[in-house]
Design an enzyme around this catalytic site. Structure first.
Site, PDB file in Angstrom:
ATOM      1  N   HIS A  70      24.750  46.865  83.633  1.00  0.00           N
ATOM      2  CA  HIS A  70      25.967  46.900  84.443  1.00  0.00           C
ATOM      3  C   HIS A  70      25.996  45.856  85.544  1.00  0.00           C
ATOM      4  O   HIS A  70      27.017  45.707  86.227  1.00  0.00           O
ATOM      5  CB  HIS A  70      26.127  48.295  85.056  1.00  0.00           C
ATOM      6  CG  HIS A  70      24.988  48.656  85.956  1.00  0.00           C
ATOM      7  ND1 HIS A  70      23.708  48.876  85.495  1.00  0.00           N
ATOM      8  CD2 HIS A  70      24.922  48.812  87.305  1.00  0.00           C
ATOM      9  CE1 HIS A  70      22.917  49.156  86.515  1.00  0.00           C
ATOM     10  NE2 HIS A  70      23.627  49.125  87.617  1.00  0.00           N
ATOM     11  N   ASP A  71      24.894  45.130  85.752  1.00  0.00           N
ATOM     12  CA  ASP A  71      24.826  44.123  86.811  1.00  0.00           C
ATOM     13  C   ASP A  71      24.874  42.693  86.292  1.00  0.00           C
ATOM     14  O   ASP A  71      24.902  41.755  87.095  1.00  0.00           O
ATOM     15  CB  ASP A  71      23.530  44.292  87.615  1.00  0.00           C
ATOM     16  CG  ASP A  71      23.534  45.523  88.505  1.00  0.00           C
ATOM     17  OD1 ASP A  71      24.630  45.908  88.962  1.00  0.00           O
ATOM     18  OD2 ASP A  71      22.458  46.103  88.725  1.00  0.00           O
ATOM     19  N   ASP A  74      16.424  53.125  90.493  1.00  0.00           N
ATOM     20  CA  ASP A  74      17.142  51.957  90.999  1.00  0.00           C
ATOM     21  C   ASP A  74      16.268  51.173  91.980  1.00  0.00           C
ATOM     22  O   ASP A  74      15.527  51.751  92.778  1.00  0.00           O
ATOM     23  CB  ASP A  74      18.419  52.449  91.686  1.00  0.00           C
ATOM     24  CG  ASP A  74      19.334  51.330  92.109  1.00  0.00           C
ATOM     25  OD1 ASP A  74      19.783  50.576  91.228  1.00  0.00           O
ATOM     26  OD2 ASP A  74      19.615  51.216  93.324  1.00  0.00           O
ATOM     27  N   ASP A  91      20.113  58.168  86.373  1.00  0.00           N
ATOM     28  CA  ASP A  91      19.816  57.176  87.402  1.00  0.00           C
ATOM     29  C   ASP A  91      19.354  57.899  88.654  1.00  0.00           C
ATOM     30  O   ASP A  91      19.960  58.898  89.059  1.00  0.00           O
ATOM     31  CB  ASP A  91      21.077  56.373  87.729  1.00  0.00           C
ATOM     32  CG  ASP A  91      20.862  54.875  87.643  1.00  0.00           C
ATOM     33  OD1 ASP A  91      19.908  54.396  88.275  1.00  0.00           O
ATOM     34  OD2 ASP A  91      21.636  54.201  86.955  1.00  0.00           O
ATOM     35  N   GLU A  93      13.669  49.880  87.676  1.00  0.00           N
ATOM     36  CA  GLU A  93      14.419  48.628  87.786  1.00  0.00           C
ATOM     37  C   GLU A  93      13.624  47.694  88.685  1.00  0.00           C
ATOM     38  O   GLU A  93      13.467  47.943  89.878  1.00  0.00           O
ATOM     39  CB  GLU A  93      15.813  48.860  88.380  1.00  0.00           C
ATOM     40  CG  GLU A  93      16.620  47.559  88.384  1.00  0.00           C
ATOM     41  CD  GLU A  93      17.866  47.599  89.250  1.00  0.00           C
ATOM     42  OE1 GLU A  93      18.789  46.829  88.967  1.00  0.00           O
ATOM     43  OE2 GLU A  93      17.912  48.396  90.221  1.00  0.00           O
TER      44      GLU A  93
END
Length: 533
Positions: free
Chosen positions: A327-328, A203, A101, A266
């Site tokens: 994860h969100d 991200d 990430d 993302e």
């Protein structure tokens, strides 16, 4: 493209690990790098070819690692740089790739860059962040909102200005219009690429440049009370600015200094905006994440239309990708139910493009009810009445039936699902009807059949129950997928499409080996892969 032209990130299966929750090696209740190393054989057994790690850098953990205080280190919670080097070596020894990430939009407010920037108005790094004077009445420079609630501007008493933070006030946004910021972050990328990392998931890529004039954002007339307060506005000036594509192109240029490295972006945007992140002539992100299956209603016609829209919008020679969970977002099993999650697995692993599997989805992990006094996620804590905590989808991996599911010998940082003693890797490995065995068999079939791995996507049919499509390679190999996304029985009898097919894989194994001609009856939440003869 012929087979020789496909790269590892086109033919492979990406697996997202949330490091806090995968495997703890030292009993502190939090997952770590040594724990991941311990479980690499499992990933290899499953057929995973690339591992993506959520952030492992030094961080005050205001947003669980997405507030980075040192881009070139490892948080002691997760281990040491030596542990990371060992992990990278062990991943590569198994023929897999490692994706990190990268969080370039913002730092921690404890990062040395921000500490300098905040020290005085004339500090050389002042312009590394977004500082502005208050309005005449002392209010923030504009109406922009934080994703995590409240204003996106924080007053700094010492220097008498506001700074911008799209997320927590502890996560000030970098000023990507500053060439020094760009070069500093490109050097961060080179640091990890020199170590041998195979790529980055970037991200909030669409946040990285803001409107130069900082104009107020328009009101969202469709806002509903249950929605996050951030949704009160339309974010037409704080995100997805035209200049962001130049930044993405430069980041891609850094990756292209190395051999076969890749970049995932993302990007939560509609398809017609998302595809811009591939860049002109594919000089942007290799894989701007396609999140449609995270948000669409579980409806065959809507999903079929979304697949067609995406396939039709993709730029020439770009590569698609699909995501069921991260994860969100709530887990797929909690969104659509256990039986439909099996259908979803087949959809993910037979669509054209690179699939990303979120840890635990392969054993049908569900969102865990976290009592409010145990909530950790700032999004949940800042908007308690909205039930927006992301903790339920971040709980520890369920490895076996022992105490704490084999995740830790200590107290887990988040509680486990009540069903973990009967839903875990060890039990599901031995059960041919389990979700894990379905995932393993789907991955094996996909990886050995060029039609499923890199073949063309041909839509066939969709109605209120079922979705059907073909995957076909340049040779004679042709597969027909029929998926019942409803919970009622349905009939697949397509007009103008005579077929004879043998079922090679099904969510209900009893169907396997049967041959069907021109018609197929499926039970609720059943799906099949047929080899067309």
């Amino acid at each position: 493209m012929n087979d020789q032209q496909y790269l590892w990130w086109q033919t492979g299966i990406i697996y997202q690990i949330y490091p806090r929750s995968f495997q703890d090696s030292n009993g502190d209740g939090v997952g770590d790098l040594k724990g991941i190393i311990k479980r690499l054989d499992y990933l290899q057994w499953l057929g995973i070819t690339a591992v993506w790690l959520s952030p492992i850098y030094p961080s005050p953990m205001a947003d669980f690692g997405y507030d980075i205080s040192d881009y070139e280190g490892i948080h002691t919670l997760f281990g040491t740089m030596e542990d990371f080097d060992e992990l990278l070596k062990e991943v590569h020894n198994r023929g897999m790739k490692l994706i990190l990430d990268l969080v370039p939009n913002h730092t921690s407010n404890q990062h040395p860059w921000f500490l300098e920037s905040r020290s005085s108005r004339n500090n050389p790094k002042r312009d590394w962040y977004i500082w502005r004077d208050a309005k005449e009445d002392g209010t923030p420079p504009n109406n922009w909102l934080s994703v995590f609630g409240g204003s996106a501007w924080e007053w700094d008493e010492k220097t008498g200005q506001y700074y911008y933070h799209a997320f927590l006030k502890e996560q000030p946004d970098l000023n990507w219009r500053n060439p020094e910021v760009q070069e500093a972050m490109f050097n961060v990328m080179r640091f990890w690429l020199d170590k041998g990392v195979d790529g980055f998931r970037v991200d909030v890529m669409w946040h990285m440049i803001k409107d130069a004039r900082l104009r107020d954002e328009p009101v969202n007339v469709d806002y509903q009370p249950h929605m996050a307060t951030y949704e009160q506005l339309l974010h037409v000036y704080s995100t997805d600015q035209p200049e962001v594509h130049d930044i993405v192109r430069k980041m891609r240029g850094v990756l292209d200094e190395y051999k076969e490295r890749m970049m995932i972006g993302e990007v939560y945007l509609p398809v017609h905006r998302l595809i811009g992140y591939y860049g002109v002539n594919n000089t942007g992100a290799h894989l701007p994440f396609n999140f449609q299956l995270l948000s669409l209603p579980w409806d065959a016609r809507q999903i079929a239309a979304a697949i067609d829209e995406y396939e039709g919008a993709l730029p020439a020679n770009s590569w698609p990708n699909w995501v069921l969970g991260n994860h969100d977002q709530p887990r797929i099993t909690s969104r659509v139910g256990l039986q439909q999650a099996r259908v979803a697995a087949m959809l993910l692993l037979t669509l054209r493009g690179t699939p990303t599997v979120y840890y635990g989805d392969e054993i049908a992990m569900q969102d865990v009810a976290i009592p409010f006094e145990e909530v950790q996620d700032p999004q949940g804590l800042n908007m308690p009445d909205k039930n927006l905590s992301r903790d339920p989808a971040r709980t520890p991996m369920q490895w076996d039936s022992s105490e704490h599911a084999g995740f830790t010998t200590g107290k887990p940082w988040l509680r486990l699902h009540r069903s973990y003693r009967r839903r875990n890797v060890t039990i599901e490995k031995e059960d041919r009807y389990s979700m894990l065995c379905l995932y393993k068999r789907l991955i094996e079939l996909r990886q050995k059949e060029p039609a499923l791995m890199t073949g063309a996507y041909i839509p066939v049919y969709a109605d209120q129950h079922a979705l059907a499509y073909i995957r076909q390679d340049n040779g004679a190999s042709k597969y027909l997928m029929v998926l019942n996304l409803s919970n009622a029985p349905c009939y697949f009898t397509p007009k103008n499409f005579p077929f004879t097919g043998r079922v090679v894989l099904a969510t209900t194994p009893e169907l396997e080996g049967l041959t069907f001609t021109n018609t197929l009856a499926l039970g609720g939440a059943e799906a099949v892969i047929m080899k067309i003869e």
